[in-house]
Write a protein that holds these residues in place. Structure first.
Motif, PDB file in Angstrom:
ATOM      1  N   ALA A  35      15.129  -8.420  23.065  1.00 51.32           N
ATOM      2  CA  ALA A  35      14.651  -7.114  23.506  1.00 51.32           C
ATOM      3  C   ALA A  35      13.693  -6.452  22.536  1.00 51.32           C
ATOM      4  N   ASP A  36      13.660  -6.885  21.281  1.00 50.02           N
ATOM      5  CA  ASP A  36      12.795  -6.265  20.275  1.00 50.02           C
ATOM      6  C   ASP A  36      11.535  -7.110  20.135  1.00 50.02           C
ATOM      7  N   ALA A  37      10.397  -6.541  20.508  1.00 49.54           N
ATOM      8  CA  ALA A  37       9.139  -7.290  20.482  1.00 49.54           C
ATOM      9  C   ALA A  37       8.786  -7.756  19.077  1.00 49.54           C
ATOM     10  N   ARG A  38       9.168  -6.993  18.056  1.00 48.60           N
ATOM     11  CA  ARG A  38       8.860  -7.387  16.687  1.00 48.60           C
ATOM     12  C   ARG A  38       9.645  -8.641  16.292  1.00 48.60           C
ATOM     13  N   ALA A  39      10.926  -8.680  16.671  1.00 45.55           N
ATOM     14  CA  ALA A  39      11.737  -9.862  16.388  1.00 45.55           C
ATOM     15  C   ALA A  39      11.203 -11.068  17.138  1.00 45.55           C
ATOM     16  N   LEU A  40      10.786 -10.855  18.382  1.00 37.91           N
ATOM     17  CA  LEU A  40      10.274 -11.976  19.179  1.00 37.91           C
ATOM     18  C   LEU A  40       8.981 -12.525  18.588  1.00 37.91           C
ATOM     19  N   ASP A  41       8.147 -11.652  18.041  1.00 38.77           N
ATOM     20  CA  ASP A  41       6.937 -12.124  17.377  1.00 38.77           C
ATOM     21  C   ASP A  41       7.286 -13.018  16.185  1.00 38.77           C
ATOM     22  N   CYS A  42       8.314 -12.616  15.427  1.00 39.03           N
ATOM     23  CA  CYS A  42       8.765 -13.467  14.315  1.00 39.03           C
ATOM     24  C   CYS A  42       9.312 -14.786  14.844  1.00 39.03           C
ATOM     25  N   ALA A  43      10.059 -14.743  15.942  1.00 32.54           N
ATOM     26  CA  ALA A  43      10.620 -15.965  16.514  1.00 32.54           C
ATOM     27  C   ALA A  43       9.519 -16.929  16.943  1.00 32.54           C
ATOM     28  N   ARG A  44       8.433 -16.401  17.486  1.00 39.33           N
ATOM     29  CA  ARG A  44       7.316 -17.272  17.881  1.00 39.33           C
ATOM     30  C   ARG A  44       6.753 -18.021  16.674  1.00 39.33           C
ATOM     31  N   HIS A  45       6.776 -17.364  15.521  1.00 44.55           N
ATOM     32  CA  HIS A  45       6.304 -18.019  14.296  1.00 44.55           C
ATOM     33  C   HIS A  45       7.332 -19.034  13.801  1.00 44.55           C
ATOM     34  N   ASN A  46       8.623 -18.703  13.924  1.00 48.54           N
ATOM     35  CA  ASN A  46       9.684 -19.538  13.351  1.00 48.54           C
ATOM     36  C   ASN A  46      10.061 -20.725  14.222  1.00 48.54           C
ATOM     37  N   VAL A  47       9.904 -20.591  15.523  1.00 50.03           N
ATOM     38  CA  VAL A  47      10.349 -21.635  16.456  1.00 50.03           C
ATOM     39  C   VAL A  47       9.109 -22.196  17.140  1.00 50.03           C
ATOM     40  N   THR A  48       8.618 -23.289  16.630  1.00 49.47           N
ATOM     41  CA  THR A  48       7.371 -23.870  17.134  1.00 49.47           C
ATOM     42  C   THR A  48       7.610 -25.082  18.022  1.00 49.47           C
ATOM     43  N   ASP A  49       8.859 -25.442  18.257  1.00 54.16           N
ATOM     44  CA  ASP A  49       9.179 -26.553  19.149  1.00 54.16           C
ATOM     45  C   ASP A  49       8.601 -26.274  20.540  1.00 54.16           C
ATOM     46  N   PRO A  50       7.890 -27.217  21.144  1.00 58.44           N
ATOM     47  CA  PRO A  50       7.269 -26.963  22.451  1.00 58.44           C
ATOM     48  C   PRO A  50       8.269 -26.709  23.576  1.00 58.44           C
ATOM     49  N   ARG A  51       9.549 -27.001  23.342  1.00 61.17           N
ATOM     50  CA  ARG A  51      10.561 -26.722  24.367  1.00 61.17           C
ATOM     51  C   ARG A  51      10.944 -25.251  24.437  1.00 61.17           C
ATOM     52  N   ALA A  52      10.513 -24.472  23.469  1.00 61.89           N
ATOM     53  CA  ALA A  52      10.882 -23.059  23.408  1.00 61.89           C
ATOM     54  C   ALA A  52      10.006 -22.214  24.327  1.00 61.89           C
ATOM     55  N   GLN A  53      10.631 -21.306  25.058  1.00 66.76           N
ATOM     56  CA  GLN A  53       9.935 -20.308  25.854  1.00 66.76           C
ATOM     57  C   GLN A  53      10.469 -18.935  25.460  1.00 66.76           C
ATOM     58  N   PHE A  54       9.591 -17.935  25.423  1.00 63.34           N
ATOM     59  CA  PHE A  54       9.927 -16.643  24.855  1.00 63.34           C
ATOM     60  C   PHE A  54       9.874 -15.551  25.925  1.00 63.34           C
ATOM     61  N   HIS A  55      10.912 -14.701  25.913  1.00 62.39           N
ATOM     62  CA  HIS A  55      11.010 -13.635  26.912  1.00 62.39           C
ATOM     63  C   HIS A  55      11.286 -12.310  26.197  1.00 62.39           C
ATOM     64  N   TRP A  56      10.385 -11.347  26.350  1.00 62.65           N
ATOM     65  CA  TRP A  56      10.652  -9.984  25.874  1.00 62.65           C
ATOM     66  C   TRP A  56      11.422  -9.295  26.985  1.00 62.65           C
ATOM     67  N   ALA A  57      12.754  -9.251  26.841  1.00 64.56           N
ATOM     68  CA  ALA A  57      13.597  -8.808  27.936  1.00 64.56           C
ATOM     69  C   ALA A  57      14.952  -8.351  27.413  1.00 64.56           C
ATOM     70  N   ASP A  58      15.621  -7.550  28.225  1.00 64.55           N
ATOM     71  CA  ASP A  58      16.965  -7.055  27.954  1.00 64.55           C
ATOM     72  C   ASP A  58      17.960  -8.135  28.363  1.00 64.55           C
ATOM     73  N   ALA A  59      18.692  -8.682  27.415  1.00 63.32           N
ATOM     74  CA  ALA A  59      19.611  -9.780  27.706  1.00 63.32           C
ATOM     75  C   ALA A  59      20.833  -9.336  28.483  1.00 63.32           C
ATOM     76  N   THR A  60      21.022  -8.040  28.702  1.00 53.90           N
ATOM     77  CA  THR A  60      22.126  -7.579  29.546  1.00 53.90           C
ATOM     78  C   THR A  60      21.773  -7.628  31.023  1.00 53.90           C
ATOM     79  N   VAL A  61      20.512  -7.912  31.330  1.00 57.52           N
ATOM     80  CA  VAL A  61      20.051  -7.952  32.725  1.00 57.52           C
ATOM     81  C   VAL A  61      19.646  -9.385  33.058  1.00 57.52           C
ATOM     82  N   PRO A  62      20.319 -10.032  34.027  1.00 56.64           N
ATOM     83  CA  PRO A  62      19.968 -11.423  34.364  1.00 56.64           C
ATOM     84  C   PRO A  62      18.507 -11.563  34.772  1.00 56.64           C
TER      85      PRO A  62
END
Length: 357
Positions: free
Chosen positions: A227-254
């Protein structure tokens, strides 16, 4: 998810405007990091731009008709800063607001979030108005002065895991100074044989996702939901595996039409200083709604958090794995269909310490 307005921020704004705070007649007014449920009624709605990296707050204010952005863009006629709890994060927001604003810069916060200490620091750098106290908080303002806060701008940091792998982090993010012990505990029990599609709920800056992708080469896709765009930006840098997909979203909502074989999570249980174990319960319920009938969940939680009943109502089989003094681990299988937690066929009771009934 909504938050009540604990400030009350709107009342302090009204008092400030009566006491001499003058807003420019034209131009956008930036409001930095308000939380859903807070009232901004003293400000002209058509001129307000909400700046928040938090997906749930972004969604709520957007639904109310406010213009919303994840980060400051362009110039503003004035700025209101809704102080967060973290000192480094608060300093960074003040620096950003002062650099993007012609003035005034309004600082408002609760005493238990450290507003008094922030105002003391500001008095040493700018000409600050008299503070107005109301509702266990304070508000004050100053003319924008970007050069006064050059050293307050947050810079990306880093930390390493036990294997020496480096991760990018940022002040204000959860566990920015090092790998969270609960996440490290969960990483140690993640199975290597997982296949198909998985998700990391509340992925943060990506530690657990990085660990799972290394452990489970059979995974085809891993969705990082944060849910935090700043954390997700860091995750994009840290997780470079091509299997990763990134979602800026509230994890309490399916997420619609996303069917998962596995979910991992170390869910949050605070909103600011307020303990909210229902956040973790909502993560569990959303996972159950998104998992396939044969899906599995791995969860770590602080030992005092009461997640057992939520797990038992959402999954047919729940096993508590050996944990650690401060943390407990769960493996849940076969989500119950229908609304998790709704009346109907109950799930099995939690089995303790790895023993299954």
């Amino acid at each position: 998810m909504s938050h009540s307005d604990p400030a009350p921020r709107a009342l302090r704004l009204e008092l400030a405007l009566s006491a001499g705070l003058a807003l420019p007649d034209t131009g956008d007014i930036a409001v930095f990091h308000p939380r859903s449920g807070e009232q901004l009624t003293p400000l002209p709605r058509e001129r307000v731009v909400i700046i928040t990296p938090h997906a749930p707050d972004f969604a709520v204010f957007s639904a109310q008709g406010y213009r919303c952005v994840k980060a400051a863009e362009g110039r503003f006629a004035a700025a209101l800063i809704c102080l967060p709890r973290g000192r480094d994060e608060a300093r960074d927001i003040i620096a950003s607001a002062s650099g993007a604003t012609e003035g005034p810069v309004i600082v408002d916060g609760q005493k238990h979030d450290g507003v008094e200490a922030v105002l003391r620091e500001l008095r040493g750098r700018v000409e600050l108005s008299e503070a107005i106290s109301k509702g266990h908080g304070k508000i004050a303002w100053f003319a924008a002065a970007a050069s006064a806060f050059a050293d307050w701008q947050a810079e990306a940091g880093s930390c390493a895991d036990g294997a020496g792998r480096e991760y990018r982090t940022l002040p204000g993010l959860f566990s920015a100074d090092g790998v969270d012990p609960a996440s490290a505990l969960l990483a140690g029990v993640l199975p290597g044989g997982l296949k198909g599609v998985a998700a990391d709920f509340g992925a943060g800056w990506g530690y657990l996702s990085a660990q799972l992708l290394v452990r489970a080469p059979g995974l085809t896709t891993l969705h990082l939901i944060e849910a935090d765009a700043r954390a997700l930006d860091c995750a994009r840098h840290n997780v470079t595996d091509p299997r990763a997909q990134f979602h800026w979203a509230d994890a309490t909502v399916p997420i619609p039409r996303l069917a998962l074989d596995a979910v991992i999570m170390n869910p949050p249980f605070h909103s600011g200083r307020e303990a909210r174990p229902q956040l973790g319960a909502a993560f569990i319920q959303a996972a159950a709604a998104m998992l396939k009938p044969s899906g599995q969940l791995w969860l770590v939680a602080n030992r005092h958090l009461p997640y057992e009943s939520t797990l038992a109502s959402a999954f047919r089989k729940v096993t508590e794995l050996p944990g650690a003094p401060g943390f407990k681990l769960f493996h849940a299988e076969a989500p119950l269909r229908g609304k998790p937690g709704a009346a109907g066929k109950p799930g099995r009771s939690v089995n303790r310490n790895g023993r299954r009934s």
